[in-house]
Motif scaffolding. Structure first.
Motif, mmCIF file in Angstrom:
data_model
loop_
_atom_site.group_PDB
_atom_site.id
_atom_site.type_symbol
_atom_site.label_atom_id
_atom_site.label_comp_id
_atom_site.label_asym_id
_atom_site.label_seq_id
_atom_site.Cartn_x
_atom_site.Cartn_y
_atom_site.Cartn_z
ATOM 1 N N MET A 222 -18.018 -5.850 21.634
ATOM 2 C CA MET A 222 -18.214 -6.649 20.409
ATOM 3 C C MET A 222 -16.909 -7.336 19.992
ATOM 4 S SD MET A 222 -20.870 -4.447 18.059
ATOM 5 C CE MET A 222 -20.293 -2.787 18.343
ATOM 6 N N SER A 223 -15.804 -6.622 20.159
ATOM 7 C CA SER A 223 -14.508 -7.204 19.795
ATOM 8 C C SER A 223 -14.165 -8.387 20.696
ATOM 9 C CB SER A 223 -13.407 -6.136 19.883
ATOM 10 O OG SER A 223 -13.626 -5.127 18.924
ATOM 11 N N VAL A 224 -14.449 -8.235 21.987
ATOM 12 C CA VAL A 224 -14.193 -9.342 22.926
ATOM 13 C C VAL A 224 -15.046 -10.556 22.543
ATOM 14 C CG1 VAL A 224 -14.514 -10.114 25.316
ATOM 15 C CG2 VAL A 224 -13.415 -7.915 24.856
ATOM 16 N N ALA A 225 -16.319 -10.323 22.223
ATOM 17 C CA ALA A 225 -17.202 -11.435 21.828
ATOM 18 C C ALA A 225 -16.651 -12.135 20.578
ATOM 19 C CB ALA A 225 -18.616 -10.909 21.568
ATOM 20 N N ASP A 226 -16.170 -11.330 19.627
ATOM 21 C CA ASP A 226 -15.594 -11.916 18.396
ATOM 22 C C ASP A 226 -14.332 -12.724 18.694
ATOM 23 O OD1 ASP A 226 -17.562 -10.874 16.811
ATOM 24 O OD2 ASP A 226 -16.425 -9.115 16.187
ATOM 25 N N ILE A 227 -13.498 -12.189 19.599
ATOM 26 C CA ILE A 227 -12.239 -12.873 19.948
ATOM 27 C C ILE A 227 -12.535 -14.223 20.615
ATOM 28 C CG2 ILE A 227 -10.257 -12.776 21.535
ATOM 29 C CD1 ILE A 227 -10.093 -9.749 20.830
ATOM 30 N N ILE A 228 -13.536 -14.242 21.496
ATOM 31 C CA ILE A 228 -13.911 -15.507 22.154
ATOM 32 C C ILE A 228 -14.323 -16.524 21.089
ATOM 33 C CG2 ILE A 228 -15.591 -16.600 23.709
ATOM 34 C CD1 ILE A 228 -15.669 -13.907 25.260
ATOM 35 N N LYS A 229 -15.110 -16.035 20.104
ATOM 36 C CA LYS A 229 -15.589 -16.920 19.031
ATOM 37 C C LYS A 229 -14.423 -17.396 18.159
ATOM 38 C CE LYS A 229 -18.015 -15.095 15.695
ATOM 39 N NZ LYS A 229 -19.089 -14.264 15.135
ATOM 40 N N ASP A 230 -13.500 -16.473 17.818
ATOM 41 C CA ASP A 230 -12.415 -16.797 16.881
ATOM 42 C C ASP A 230 -11.270 -17.594 17.530
ATOM 43 O OD1 ASP A 230 -13.821 -15.453 14.974
ATOM 44 O OD2 ASP A 230 -12.658 -13.609 15.089
ATOM 45 N N PHE A 231 -10.975 -17.277 18.807
ATOM 46 C CA PHE A 231 -9.781 -17.860 19.433
ATOM 47 C C PHE A 231 -10.099 -18.944 20.461
ATOM 48 C CE2 PHE A 231 -8.305 -13.959 17.592
ATOM 49 C CZ PHE A 231 -7.001 -14.220 17.186
ATOM 50 N N GLY A 232 -11.381 -19.029 20.874
ATOM 51 C CA GLY A 232 -11.780 -20.109 21.773
ATOM 52 C C GLY A 232 -11.568 -19.798 23.251
ATOM 53 N N TYR A 233 -12.180 -20.636 24.084
ATOM 54 C CA TYR A 233 -12.191 -20.383 25.522
ATOM 55 C C TYR A 233 -10.805 -20.479 26.146
ATOM 56 C CZ TYR A 233 -13.275 -20.689 30.451
ATOM 57 O OH TYR A 233 -13.298 -20.461 31.795
ATOM 58 N N VAL A 234 -9.999 -21.397 25.675
ATOM 59 C CA VAL A 234 -8.664 -21.588 26.286
ATOM 60 C C VAL A 234 -7.863 -20.291 26.215
ATOM 61 C CG1 VAL A 234 -6.481 -22.843 26.084
ATOM 62 C CG2 VAL A 234 -8.645 -24.060 25.787
ATOM 63 N N ALA A 235 -7.978 -19.588 25.099
ATOM 64 C CA ALA A 235 -7.210 -18.340 24.932
ATOM 65 C C ALA A 235 -7.681 -17.263 25.912
ATOM 66 C CB ALA A 235 -7.337 -17.837 23.496
ATOM 67 N N MET B 281 -18.098 -21.783 26.797
ATOM 68 C CA MET B 281 -17.982 -22.555 28.044
ATOM 69 C C MET B 281 -19.020 -23.656 28.184
ATOM 70 S SD MET B 281 -17.321 -19.365 30.652
ATOM 71 C CE MET B 281 -16.850 -20.381 32.050
ATOM 72 N N GLY B 282 -20.110 -23.579 27.411
ATOM 73 C CA GLY B 282 -21.168 -24.581 27.551
ATOM 74 C C GLY B 282 -21.756 -24.559 28.950
ATOM 75 N N GLU C 157 -9.462 -17.741 28.798
ATOM 76 C CA GLU C 157 -9.706 -18.190 30.174
ATOM 77 C C GLU C 157 -9.001 -17.338 31.235
ATOM 78 O OE1 GLU C 157 -9.861 -22.324 32.756
ATOM 79 O OE2 GLU C 157 -8.636 -22.236 30.942
ATOM 80 N N PRO C 158 -7.701 -16.950 31.020
ATOM 81 C CA PRO C 158 -7.039 -16.154 32.071
ATOM 82 C C PRO C 158 -7.712 -14.794 32.324
ATOM 83 C CG PRO C 158 -5.445 -16.988 30.449
ATOM 84 C CD PRO C 158 -6.793 -17.259 29.898
ATOM 85 N N TYR C 159 -8.487 -14.335 31.361
ATOM 86 C CA TYR C 159 -9.087 -12.993 31.473
ATOM 87 C C TYR C 159 -10.539 -13.047 31.938
ATOM 88 C CZ TYR C 159 -5.040 -12.361 28.495
ATOM 89 O OH TYR C 159 -3.769 -12.391 28.003
ATOM 90 N N MET C 160 -11.082 -14.267 32.084
ATOM 91 C CA MET C 160 -12.511 -14.406 32.360
ATOM 92 C C MET C 160 -12.974 -13.698 33.639
ATOM 93 S SD MET C 160 -14.323 -15.642 29.981
ATOM 94 C CE MET C 160 -15.838 -15.971 30.859
ATOM 95 N N PRO C 161 -12.247 -13.830 34.771
ATOM 96 C CA PRO C 161 -12.749 -13.138 35.973
ATOM 97 C C PRO C 161 -12.923 -11.633 35.745
ATOM 98 C CG PRO C 161 -11.024 -14.701 36.558
ATOM 99 C CD PRO C 161 -11.048 -14.647 35.065
ATOM 100 N N ARG C 162 -11.939 -11.008 35.087
ATOM 101 C CA ARG C 162 -12.031 -9.561 34.837
ATOM 102 C C ARG C 162 -13.104 -9.237 33.809
ATOM 103 N NH1 ARG C 162 -6.317 -8.769 32.922
ATOM 104 N NH2 ARG C 162 -6.834 -6.586 32.598
ATOM 105 N N LEU C 163 -13.235 -10.076 32.786
ATOM 106 C CA LEU C 163 -14.276 -9.854 31.770
ATOM 107 C C LEU C 163 -15.664 -9.945 32.391
ATOM 108 C CD1 LEU C 163 -12.946 -11.830 28.658
ATOM 109 C CD2 LEU C 163 -13.363 -9.367 28.779
#
Length: 1051
Positions: free
Chosen positions: A746-759, A816-817, A761-767
């Motif tokens: 839930m925290s990760v989902a909130d962070i994506i919403k609050d900080f955006g994809y650019v922030a 990401m759309g 992106e480096p973690y996306m493969p692991r996420l």
């Protein structure tokens, strides 16, 4: 030395205390010289009395470690040879065992270095000797040597297992069988290799035989070893028990249902059932053991009245309740029917113990069997509410407890029975028994916590009784009474305001108490003030807060962990209502939270490294076969002070909320708070980890605010962001607690919403990889027993966890759309497994909600999945669950909007599925609103494919929206577009539309953007129909007419 030492040994064994003390002092002095070793060996072999020989061996065991390295090789050889002779030729069993213990110590140093090559061959030879004593002492040595030189046995493991099995089946000697049982226990504890451990499966029948013999002969301590062995086998990840699980369960049930056995023995037997339920539940199912277990455990609940003082933890009824709880969580479908049958029959019993057990068992299984109990809530409540009226106090107390459990777990269905439940609780809080009163306050607190306006008719009567109790009852009852007032305040919200002032005044008296027996009451009062403050709000509360804050801070210094815990909770609430107004208090309260977070949590191990306590023959002690002699420091006690643990969790939560609500003003405390959160994210207990995982996101928000205004802020902010994201990913992969992992998701989902994809992106493969593992139910927190034949559809999972995991997909899609498409392709199949027809309704709810949001935000690429998704969603439109129908309506709308040509062939089916949701038979307004949203999306996407002449009258009749105003924009945009384009199908509906527009214009729930659109459409209608509109406008109420006039564009 030898002669003088012999006299001292004899003197030490004399009854005269002075003589003994003198001998002890001189022996200690002599023992510092390495020459004491040959002297003791001499007396071990030649002293005339067994006591002196035994004492020589005991002293040798104590001193050999310090002297061994200093002895010349020939003397070492003499020691080893003499000990072997003592073991084989000594007639006294205590002397033989004492010598064996010395061998165990020397072997630790001699065997790994190759100095004693003949020891293991000697032991094998000894274990097959015709002499019972030799066989027994060899097994005792195998036991103790496993702990000191276990690795040296590895090459002989197969031979050793065969030997142990043979000795377990020794027909001539009980002592040998018992020694073999202990040796098996030692070996299993030492062995971690699955291939080696699995060979112990064939030992189980023999272990059971020996244990039954021990129980029959009164050697319960030895029988307990069997339970310890089974414990090791059950917890092992290797598939171990096989068909023997039936025999183990039957033996355990025999023992736990024997009232003549010691409570600790019975407790061990019940624990085996508990471990099986926890780790091998499918084995219990496979071997049809569940009903057999329940037939024994349910009646054990009737033993509560026989409980002796101080023996609570081992009481069979308490242990049985814990197992029933575990079984209900693991196997609810199999547990509830027999439990309900037992409760129904026992509730009619003439024996009050059985009537007590009937309600207790329903309370105990209510968490695990919640879905099944909700279906039978009427009959279940009939039993428990009947118990509240029972003439026996114990039955009424147990009924109050059960009702509290129901209030906690059977939400929201239990609330619909408030008219029958609340009067019963109100009656029970005036019971003559304090025990019943206390449990009734607990039930009241749990019940009211989830109520809303239903509580209002009872509010005055409730508060009258609670105020009276608060001023006249004993401290213990006042404490539970305060909990109940807190729940009532939360439920009543603004309606509680008339009572708030009096509650706060009363709490002032409790918040200044300082005597030890009153500190729990002070803690409850502190908690209650925080709850009332949340209800009252900032405007009324801020001016009167200072004395309460002062009292809370002074209470922190009273050295009572529970008070500190509730103080942190109070400050958390204050931070939530004051927000930036909390800044002035930070210098006073943050250090208190730091102090609690940095407390020693009491999980340290007490080391017992004193020689003198290990043996006790006249001070130096005799060593029996039960001793496990080794000089290494020994873990004696692992204790967790749960009060401190709760305090740490509350303090960790408080730090996160301080950071969230004071943002940039939190800068001075940011670094230390982050350090604590990082440390607590890997804490040993999940309650503290949960608060750290929640708090890290809040620290991140504060850090973002702090570093925005600093020159080098960007790099610092990135560093903290990286630290937090790495912890969340690690938690998703490695944490073993589902709730903690759910919070990380839930925290990760909130962070994506609050900080955006650019922030992110480096973690996306692991996420994405972590999300995939969780969807496949293969992460650490989802590990299930390995020796089970669980089919896919029967796998139980945590609903909260999977809801949180499924929230990640829409978060990715929103950020990401259309670029989310390749990632969604890898996650789709694992997600759809939860949509199978055999899955519970809430699984399908989760899938449909997830797909709807992904379709909304990913856009056109969803077209590739329409054929796979649409049959599921169409079926869910007719679900018996309102939530499922609502989600399905939302989902079909998004699929039709973004599914392109792929969705067109389903339009007819979709409209037929949506039609009933607009009718009188649909009871849920949110479902109707989502159905309207779906139709609007279909019209906007493919107007030509929708028969407007049939659809629009039904569609407009369902307006205005009543509950789900997130649907307002698509619904009213669709209507306005049709109006503005002068669609011919609109004309017959103009009277209805004017009425709808007026209601929307007057609604405080609709946004200005929606009202602007409605205003334009209304103006368009005026321009077309002119004077024809006057009768329609004249029929509107003045409020609606004025609201509509206000939003129409001024020409």
């Amino acid at each position: 030395m030898s002669q003088s030492l012999e006299l001292l040994l004899i003197q030490f064994l004399m009854p005269d205390n002075d003589a003994r003390r003198q001998a002890e002092d001189q022996i200690k002095r002599l023992a510092k010289d390495p020459q004491v070793v040959p002297a003791l060996i001499h007396h071990l072999r030649t002293a005339k009395t067994p006591n002196v020989r035994q004492l020589a061996a005991v002293l040798l065991r104590k001193k050999i470690t310090g002297h061994w390295a200093k002895l010349p090789p020939q003397l070492r050889q003499l020691v080893k040879q003499s000990l072997i002779e003592s073991i084989t030729m000594e007639h006294s069993p205590p002397v033989r065992r004492a010598s064996a213990n010395v061998v165990s110590i020397i072997a630790k140093y001699a065997v790994p270095g190759g100095e004693w090559p003949d020891l293991l061959p000697f032991l094998f030879q000894c274990s097959q000797s015709p002499q019972e004593d030799h066989r027994e002492v060899a097994l005792i040595l195998f036991s103790s040597l496993t702990e000191t030189i276990g690795d040296s046995f590895r090459p002989y493991f197969a031979d050793l297992q065969a030997l142990l099995l043979k000795c377990l089946q020794d027909e001539t000697s009980n002592n040998v069988r018992v020694a073999a049982l202990k040796a098996v226990g030692s070996f299993i504890e030492f062995t971690h290799d699955a291939a080696e451990v699995i060979k112990f499966r064939e030992f189980i029948p023999s272990i059971l035989n020996v244990s039954r013999q021990c129980i029959a002969s009164g050697d319960e301590d030895v029988a307990i070893i069997a339970f310890e062995i089974f414990d090791e086998l059950i917890e092992s990840p290797a598939p171990l028990l096989g068909d023997s699980v039936k025999a183990i369960v039957q033996f355990s049930l025999e023992v736990c249902s024997s009232p003549n056995l010691d409570s600790s023995t019975r407790h061990q037997a019940i624990q085996i059932i508990s471990w099986l339920a926890k780790y091998k539940s499918s084995s219990l199912k496979k071997h049809s053991l569940i009903i057999l277990i329940l037939q024994v455990l349910c009646p054990l609940l009737t033993e509560s009245a026989n409980r002796e003082e101080g023996d609570d933890d081992l009481a069979p009824d308490r242990a049985a309740a814990e197992v029933l709880d575990t079984m209900s969580l693991k196997l609810p479908k199999h547990v509830f029917p027999p439990v309900f049958e037992f409760a129904s029959l026992s509730s009619q019993s003439v024996d009050p113990k059985f009537r007590e057990a009937s309600v207790t068992v329903l309370g105990v299984v209510s968490e695990g069997c919640l879905e099944l109990m909700k279906e039978k809530l009427g009959p279940v409540l009939h039993i428990v509410l009947g118990g509240l009226r029972d003439p026996e106090q114990v039955v009424r107390g147990a009924s109050s407890f059960a009702l509290g459990q129901f209030a906690e777990y059977l939400q929201p269905e239990i609330i619909s029975h408030y008219e029958s439940v609340l009067p019963c609780i109100l009656n029970a809080i005036e019971d003559s028994s304090d025990d019943v009163k206390e449990k009734s306050y607990y039930a009241l607190a749990a019940f009211c916590e989830n109520m809303g306006e239903e509580i209002l008719p009872f509010l005055d009567s409730l508060m009258g009784k609670l105020f009276a109790a608060l001023q006249t009852s004993k401290r213990m009852l006042q404490e539970t009474c305060m909990s109940a007032i807190g729940s009532v305040a939360s439920a009543a919200e603004q309606a509680f305001l008339p009572y708030a002032e009096r509650v706060l005044e009363l709490m002032k008296n409790f918040m200044v108490l300082t005597s030890d027996e009153d500190l729990r009451s002070r803690a409850r009062a502190t908690e209650l003030v925080g709850i009332v403050a949340m209800v009252v709000g900032r405007a009324r509360m801020e001016p009167i807060l200072p004395p309460f804050i002062e009292a809370a801070i002074s209470g922190y210094g009273l050295e009572y962990s529970e008070l500190r815990e509730y103080t942190h909770g109070f400050f958390s609430n204050v931070a939530e209502i004051l927000e930036d107004g909390m800044v002035q208090y930070l210098p006073h309260v943050v250090p208190l939270a730091f102090a609690s977070c940095n407390l020693d949590d009491g999980s340290a191990v007490d080391i017992d490294d004193s020689d003198d306590d290990n043996e006790n023959v006249n001070g130096f002690g005799g060593v029996s076969s039960d001793d496990e002699a080794h000089d290494e420091p020994r873990m004696r006690n692992i204790s967790i002070r749960t009060g401190v643990l709760d305090e740490k969790a509350a303090a960790t939560q408080a730090l996160g909320l301080f950071a969230l609500h004071t943002k940039s003003a939190y800068a001075p405390y940011l670094e230390e708070s982050l350090r604590i959160m990082v440390k607590h994210s890997s804490y040993f207990h999940e309650d503290v980890r949960l608060q750290a995982i929640t708090g890290l996101k809040n620290i991140l928000i504060a850090a973002h605010a702090v570093f925005q205004v600093q020159n080098d802020g960007a790099s610092k902010a990135r560093e903290i962001f990286e630290s937090v994201m790495n912890i969340y990913i690690k938690t998703m992969n490695e944490d073993d607690d589902k709730e903690v992992v759910a919070q990380a998701c839930m925290s990760v989902a909130d962070i994506i919403k609050d900080f955006g994809y650019v922030a992110v992106e480096p973690y996306m493969p692991r996420l994405v990889e972590s999300t995939l593992v969780l969807l496949k139910q293969e992460s650490v927190c989802q590990q299930i027993e390995s020796d089970s034949d669980i089919d896919d559809d029967d796998t139980e999972h945590d609903e909260v966890l999977m809801d949180a995991v499924s929230d990640l997909l829409p978060a990715f899609a929103k950020a990401m759309g259309a670029h989310f498409a390749p990632i969604f392709a890898t996650l789709f199949d694992p997600l759809m497994k939860f949509a199978k027809g055999s899955r519970p309704a809430q699984d399908r709810t989760m899938v449909v909600a997830c797909l709807a949001e992904v379709a909304q935000d990913m856009g056109a690429p969803i077209a590739a999945y329409v054929d796979a998704i649409m049959p599921l969603v169409l079926k869910e439109l007719a679900s018996s669950s309102e939530t499922n129908r609502r989600n399905a309506a939302f989902c079909v709308g998004e699929l039709c909007k973004n599914g392109g040509a792929s969705s067109l062939k389903y339009f007819g089916d979709v409209l037929r599925g949506l039609y009933p949701l607009f009718g009188e038979s649909e009871p849920d307004d949110a479902v109707k609103d989502n159905a309207a949203g779906a139709v609007a999306r279909m019209i906007m996407a493919h107007q030509d494919s929708v028969p407007l002449n049939q659809v629009l009258p039904v569609f407009v009749k369902g307006l205005p929206l009543k509950e789900d105003h997130e649907e307002s924009m698509p619904v009213y945009s669709c209507i306005c577009n049709l109006v503005l384009s002068s669609n011919p199908q609109i004309a017959p509906l103009v009277p209805d539309l004017v009425n709808v527009f007026a209601q929307v214009a007057a609604s405080p729930l609709e946004t200005p953007e929606v009202k602007v659109q409605i205003g334009r459409a209304f103006a368009h209608l005026l321009s077309i129909y002119g004077q024809q509109m006057q009768p329609l406008l004249g029929s509107l109420s003045p409020a609606h007419a004025n609201a509509l006039a206000a939003i129409a564009p001024k020409s």
